[in-house]
Design a protein around this motif. Structure first.
Motif, mmCIF file in Angstrom:
data_model
loop_
_atom_site.group_PDB
_atom_site.id
_atom_site.type_symbol
_atom_site.label_atom_id
_atom_site.label_comp_id
_atom_site.label_asym_id
_atom_site.label_seq_id
_atom_site.Cartn_x
_atom_site.Cartn_y
_atom_site.Cartn_z
ATOM 1 N N UNK A 91 -72.393 -2.917 -19.223
ATOM 2 C CA UNK A 91 -71.372 -2.992 -18.164
ATOM 3 C C UNK A 91 -71.935 -3.725 -16.937
ATOM 4 N N UNK A 92 -72.356 -4.978 -17.109
ATOM 5 C CA UNK A 92 -72.974 -5.702 -15.985
ATOM 6 C C UNK A 92 -72.020 -5.933 -14.818
ATOM 7 N N UNK A 93 -70.723 -6.112 -15.106
ATOM 8 C CA UNK A 93 -69.772 -6.284 -14.006
ATOM 9 C C UNK A 93 -69.718 -5.033 -13.137
ATOM 10 N N UNK A 94 -69.721 -3.867 -13.776
ATOM 11 C CA UNK A 94 -69.682 -2.613 -13.023
ATOM 12 C C UNK A 94 -70.918 -2.469 -12.151
ATOM 13 N N UNK A 95 -72.090 -2.809 -12.698
ATOM 14 C CA UNK A 95 -73.333 -2.675 -11.943
ATOM 15 C C UNK A 95 -73.335 -3.632 -10.759
ATOM 16 N N UNK A 96 -72.920 -4.879 -10.985
ATOM 17 C CA UNK A 96 -72.872 -5.859 -9.895
ATOM 18 C C UNK A 96 -71.899 -5.416 -8.806
ATOM 19 N N UNK A 97 -70.731 -4.942 -9.209
ATOM 20 C CA UNK A 97 -69.741 -4.526 -8.230
ATOM 21 C C UNK A 97 -70.199 -3.289 -7.465
ATOM 22 N N UNK A 98 -70.937 -2.413 -8.126
ATOM 23 C CA UNK A 98 -71.462 -1.234 -7.435
ATOM 24 C C UNK A 98 -72.386 -1.656 -6.297
#
Length: 545
Positions: free
Chosen positions: A141-148
């Protein structure tokens, strides 16, 4: 005329003269206060190593001309450098986890060259308090990590209550601490609310394990610390955090991550939320029958208004930015700003950051051995890269193995407890003195060897003299040092000026000079590399004053 009458007239005359400034002239205003002393280069470096990803000579000159408070105000106006838009623009790889290399790449670019240096440094500090990590359940879930991380950057100078809610409802946190998909009790199917997030949001993100005075010292009852919460309270909060999962699904159980819903707040599915009463902190009880949204809001207010939050956040941010062992007075001053920013607002993180960086204890006039902290490995790396204009032929910094090489990487912690504990005290003098040195927990023999070897490779091989660099090789430029390498004193002064604000001990200077004397003058690149390597692997460079 009586003597009393004469004295009365005289007194009236004196009062009249005093009131008109001595008989006709206006009162002379007091002289203006003297201007503050100029900021020295050493002070500028000290400040920038606290409030950015490493001091450089150019940034020090900017700070000297602006002065620290104006620099902070200017930085707080800078828009956040974000990660998610970069990831969304990248050509999708074969497997989602491969995007973490791009996420780390943009983290380094923002940290090194983003205009919002203070915001990025505070976001990094927050990421070590409110921890999520790509290692584990978030691997795909790289998008989730970046957005976090973007949420942390966007809220770095906002209100802690707002940040607490955004963190709580972010899918990255939901997955990492298993609040996402948490269900109300179902005894028939042996389902009980997950307690993971309920416990960690209190222990690690907000109030800690024991009651604190405003100066960070422990409150005691008959000589023993007072726990902040019990198992009943953990269970109460666990029941609050039920019914939330990925947004936009046909039903609670059908919710799955998508590129869209992993970067927006989780959605409440009311049928899976527990509507019974719930016991919270300090005796507060949520009534039965409330909606999930109301339960969540009330529960986060309950945490936010706990008196521990001010000193807890003060200690954690001071440790990450300034010093491992802040005094009770320093903690109290910052905690009071958290409780009231001067305008009656609680939780103003911008005011807290300013209070931390401008406090007299952040750069004391009389330095003591317990001041400052060990620089985290990533901060030693970024300062070197900034000072020597690190780049690559591709413009990328895809160092996804940072956590292996340096013991830490951006959102690459081995657990929710961060890379190191805020309470860590190595055996010996530090522990015996009741002090802590958190960063030393990862300064193992193995990790220090890896770091030193990487610095050797970076400086001697990955520099502008190497004509066979791959596109993604990150290299530094020390042409200026090479140009004066025949003058040993001048070379040492230049390197020390760039990396240590010129503050180099006689011992280190002599060691470098002895080594350089063994290198022929014609070996200009080797001489320059040796001088830089000696400094960046020295305790003087590793110590953040």
């Amino acid at each position: 005329m009586s003597m009393n009458r004469l004295l009365s007239i005289f007194a009236s005359l004196m009062l009249g003269l005093a009131g008109c400034g001595g008989g006709g002239g206006e009162t002379t205003p007091p002289p203006p206060p003297p201007p503050p002393p100029p900021v020295t280069k050493a002070e500028a470096y000290q400040f920038l190593n606290q409030g950015s990803f490493g001091a450089t000579e150019a940034e020090a000159q900017t700070l000297i001309s602006m002065r620290p408070e104006a620099w902070i105000d200017d930085q707080m106006q800078e828009l956040p450098s974000l990660q998610l838009p970069h990831l969304q623009a990248v050509t999708p790889p074969q497997f989602p986890f491969q995007l973490h290399a791009d996420r780390v790449d943009i983290w380094f670019r923002n940290s090194l060259y983003g205009e919002d240096q203070l915001r990025q440094r505070v976001a990094f500090a927050l990421s070590e308090i409110m921890v999520v990590s790509q290692l584990g359940a978030l691997g795909n879930l790289p998008f989730a990590v970046a957005d976090y991380y973007d949420v942390l950057a966007e809220n770095a100078f906002g209100n802690y209550r707002v940040l607490l809610e955004e963190v709580t409802l972010h899918p990255a946190m939901g997955v990492y601490l298993s609040m996402l998909g948490n269900e109300k009790p179902d005894p028939v199917n042996n389902i009980r609310p997950d307690e993971n997030y309920a416990r960690e949001v209190m222990q690690l993100f907000s109030i800690g394990l024991v009651e604190l005075n405003i100066d960070g010292t422990e409150k005691l009852d008959q000589g023993q610390p007072i726990p902040t919460y019990s198992q009943d309270i953990i269970e109460g909060f666990a029941h609050v955090y039920t019914g939330w999962t990925f947004a936009g699904a046909p039903s609670f159980r059908q919710a799955r991550p998508t590129p869209f819903n992993q970067v927006i707040p989780m959605q409440l599915y009311p049928g899976f939320h527990d509507t019974d009463s719930k016991t919270l902190l300090r005796g507060e009880v949520l009534p039965a029958g409330q909606s999930g949204e109301q339960d969540l809001s009330d529960a986060l207010d309950n945490i936010f208004n706990h008196p521990n939050v001010g000193p807890f956040i003060a200690i954690r941010l001071i440790q990450r930015l300034v010093t491992s062992n802040p005094s009770p007075g320093y903690i109290r001053r910052v905690a009071e700003v958290f409780n009231n920013n001067g305008s009656g607002v609680r939780g103003d993180l911008g005011a807290v950051v300013k209070a931390i960086l401008l406090d007299d204890e952040a750069r004391p006039a009389l330095a003591m051995e317990i001041d400052g902290k060990l620089k985290e490995p990533l901060l030693r790396l970024t300062q070197l890269w900034k000072s020597y204009n690190a780049t690559s032929n591709s413009g990328r910094f895809p160092l996804n193995a940072a956590y292996i090489l340096f013991g830490q990487g951006p959102l690459q912690s081995p657990s929710v407890f961060n890379f190191f504990s805020p309470f860590y005290a190595p055996p010996g003098e530090i522990r015996d003195s009741s002090l802590v040195a958190p960063e030393l927990e990862i300064a193992t023999e193995y990790q220090n060897t890896l770091f030193t070897n990487y610095m050797f490779y970076q400086i001697f091989a990955l520099n502008q003299t190497n004509g066979t660099l791959a596109d993604d090789d990150i290299y530094i430029n020390f042409e200026e040092e090479m140009a004066i390498s025949n003058d040993i004193d001048a070379l040492i002064n230049m390197v020390a000026g760039k990396l240590l604000a010129g503050q180099i001990s006689d011992t280190l200077r002599q060691e470098i000079a002895g080594m350089l004397a063994r290198v022929p003058e014609t070996e200009t690149a080797i001489r320059a590399a040796e001088a830089i390597y000696f400094v960046v692997t020295s305790p003087e460079y590793a110590y953040q004053r």
